[in-house]
Structures are given as structure tokens and as C-alpha cells.
Write a protein that holds these residues in place. Structure first.
Motif, PDB file in Angstrom:
ATOM      1  N   GLY A  48      -0.587  -3.920   8.658  1.00  0.00           N
ATOM      2  CA  GLY A  48      -1.880  -3.282   8.424  1.00  0.00           C
ATOM      3  C   GLY A  48      -2.013  -1.956   9.158  1.00  0.00           C
ATOM      4  N   SER A  49      -1.590  -1.929  10.412  1.00  0.00           N
ATOM      5  CA  SER A  49      -1.686  -0.671  11.161  1.00  0.00           C
ATOM      6  C   SER A  49      -0.721   0.367  10.599  1.00  0.00           C
ATOM      7  CB  SER A  49      -1.424  -0.903  12.648  1.00  0.00           C
ATOM      8  OG  SER A  49      -0.080  -1.294  12.866  1.00  0.00           O
ATOM      9  N   GLY A  50       0.430  -0.055  10.123  1.00  0.00           N
ATOM     10  CA  GLY A  50       1.370   0.875   9.496  1.00  0.00           C
ATOM     11  C   GLY A  50       0.805   1.473   8.223  1.00  0.00           C
ATOM     12  N   ILE A  51       0.165   0.650   7.415  1.00  0.00           N
ATOM     13  CA  ILE A  51      -0.455   1.128   6.179  1.00  0.00           C
ATOM     14  C   ILE A  51      -1.595   2.086   6.510  1.00  0.00           C
ATOM     15  CG2 ILE A  51      -1.859   0.410   4.196  1.00  0.00           C
ATOM     16  CD1 ILE A  51      -0.112  -2.130   4.087  1.00  0.00           C
ATOM     17  N   ARG A  52      -2.395   1.756   7.517  1.00  0.00           N
ATOM     18  CA  ARG A  52      -3.507   2.620   7.923  1.00  0.00           C
ATOM     19  C   ARG A  52      -3.001   3.982   8.386  1.00  0.00           C
ATOM     20  NH1 ARG A  52      -5.279  -0.114  12.063  1.00  0.00           N
ATOM     21  NH2 ARG A  52      -5.871  -1.809  10.676  1.00  0.00           N
ATOM     22  N   GLU A  53      -1.925   3.996   9.187  1.00  0.00           N
ATOM     23  CA  GLU A  53      -1.356   5.264   9.654  1.00  0.00           C
ATOM     24  C   GLU A  53      -0.822   6.079   8.482  1.00  0.00           C
ATOM     25  OE1 GLU A  53       1.562   4.647  12.696  1.00  0.00           O
ATOM     26  OE2 GLU A  53       0.161   3.518  13.951  1.00  0.00           O
ATOM     27  N   PHE A  54      -0.202   5.415   7.517  1.00  0.00           N
ATOM     28  CA  PHE A  54       0.315   6.111   6.337  1.00  0.00           C
ATOM     29  C   PHE A  54      -0.820   6.742   5.548  1.00  0.00           C
ATOM     30  CE2 PHE A  54       1.472   6.122   1.833  1.00  0.00           C
ATOM     31  CZ  PHE A  54       2.606   6.914   1.881  1.00  0.00           C
ATOM     32  N   LYS A  55      -1.909   6.005   5.358  1.00  0.00           N
ATOM     33  CA  LYS A  55      -3.065   6.544   4.622  1.00  0.00           C
ATOM     34  C   LYS A  55      -3.669   7.728   5.365  1.00  0.00           C
ATOM     35  CE  LYS A  55      -4.611   2.457   2.122  1.00  0.00           C
ATOM     36  NZ  LYS A  55      -5.697   1.497   1.945  1.00  0.00           N
ATOM     37  N   ASP A  56      -3.786   7.627   6.690  1.00  0.00           N
ATOM     38  CA  ASP A  56      -4.337   8.727   7.477  1.00  0.00           C
ATOM     39  C   ASP A  56      -3.466   9.977   7.340  1.00  0.00           C
ATOM     40  OD1 ASP A  56      -6.409   7.117   8.292  1.00  0.00           O
ATOM     41  OD2 ASP A  56      -5.545   6.674  10.273  1.00  0.00           O
ATOM     42  N   ALA A  57      -2.151   9.801   7.409  1.00  0.00           N
ATOM     43  CA  ALA A  57      -1.241  10.937   7.273  1.00  0.00           C
ATOM     44  C   ALA A  57      -1.331  11.536   5.870  1.00  0.00           C
ATOM     45  CB  ALA A  57       0.188  10.501   7.574  1.00  0.00           C
ATOM     46  N   LYS A  58      -1.440  10.692   4.868  1.00  0.00           N
ATOM     47  CA  LYS A  58      -1.559  11.161   3.482  1.00  0.00           C
ATOM     48  C   LYS A  58      -2.840  11.959   3.305  1.00  0.00           C
ATOM     49  CE  LYS A  58      -3.081   8.451   0.426  1.00  0.00           C
ATOM     50  NZ  LYS A  58      -4.089   8.460  -0.550  1.00  0.00           N
ATOM     51  N   ASN A  59      -3.939  11.464   3.854  1.00  0.00           N
ATOM     52  CA  ASN A  59      -5.214  12.177   3.754  1.00  0.00           C
ATOM     53  C   ASN A  59      -5.161  13.512   4.484  1.00  0.00           C
ATOM     54  OD1 ASN A  59      -6.360  10.152   2.222  1.00  0.00           O
ATOM     55  ND2 ASN A  59      -7.276   9.113   3.981  1.00  0.00           N
ATOM     56  N   GLN A  60      -4.520  13.543   5.640  1.00  0.00           N
ATOM     57  CA  GLN A  60      -4.406  14.777   6.402  1.00  0.00           C
ATOM     58  C   GLN A  60      -3.595  15.815   5.627  1.00  0.00           C
ATOM     59  OE1 GLN A  60      -2.505  14.299  10.192  1.00  0.00           O
ATOM     60  NE2 GLN A  60      -3.097  16.319  10.907  1.00  0.00           N
ATOM     61  N   ILE A  61      -2.505  15.397   5.021  1.00  0.00           N
ATOM     62  CA  ILE A  61      -1.691  16.322   4.232  1.00  0.00           C
ATOM     63  C   ILE A  61      -2.471  16.829   3.027  1.00  0.00           C
ATOM     64  CG2 ILE A  61       0.349  16.460   2.740  1.00  0.00           C
ATOM     65  CD1 ILE A  61       1.738  14.606   4.787  1.00  0.00           C
TER      66      ILE A  61
END
Length: 72
Positions: free
Chosen positions: A41-54
Motif C-alpha cells: 500500500g505504501s509503495g502504491i501511494r508513493e508511486f501515485k504521488d510521484a506520478k501526480n508530481q510529474i
């Protein structure tokens, strides 16, 4: 090959998910599964945050380019 055909043969059905769940339970044990789920879950959350930032950076760059074109 159509997408529906790929999804039909590529996605596991109900019984396959039961088998996968049992294999995970046997491999990791009941005590480690919540820990693994939290990590996933934390890995998916970090991926989504990075995707949104990009995405935000790309949109910001596009807006800056549009402003430059309007000024010229």
C-alpha cells in the motif's frame, strides 16, 4: 489480437485468486500478510504521488510554453 481477448486470457478468475491467496498464505504465513499489505500500500501511494508530481510538472511546463508563445 483484441484487448478483450488479451484480458480474457490474461486475468485470473475467482478460483485462480483463491489458489493465489492460499499460496501466499502458505509462503508467508498469516502474521506477515498484513505487513506485506502495508508495504504494498505504501509503495502504491508513493508511486501515485510521484506520478501526480510529474503530471503537475508537465502541465506547468506546457503553460509556461504557452505564455512564451503569447508574448512573442
Amino acid at each position: 489480437m483484441e484487448l478483450s481477448t488479451i484480458l480474457l486470457f490474461g486475468m485470473p478468475g475467482g478460483f485462480e485468486w483463491v489458489i493465489i491467496g492460499l499460496v501466499v498464505l502458505l509462503l508467508f504465513g498469516a502474521k506477515r500478510i498484513p505487513e506485506l499489505a502495508r508495504g504494498l500500500g505504501s509503495g502504491i501511494r508513493e508511486f501515485k504521488d510521484a506520478k501526480n508530481q510529474i503530471s503537475e510538472e508537465i502541465e506547468k511546463g506546457i503553460k509556461e510554453e504557452e505564455k512564451k508563445k503569447e508574448e512573442n
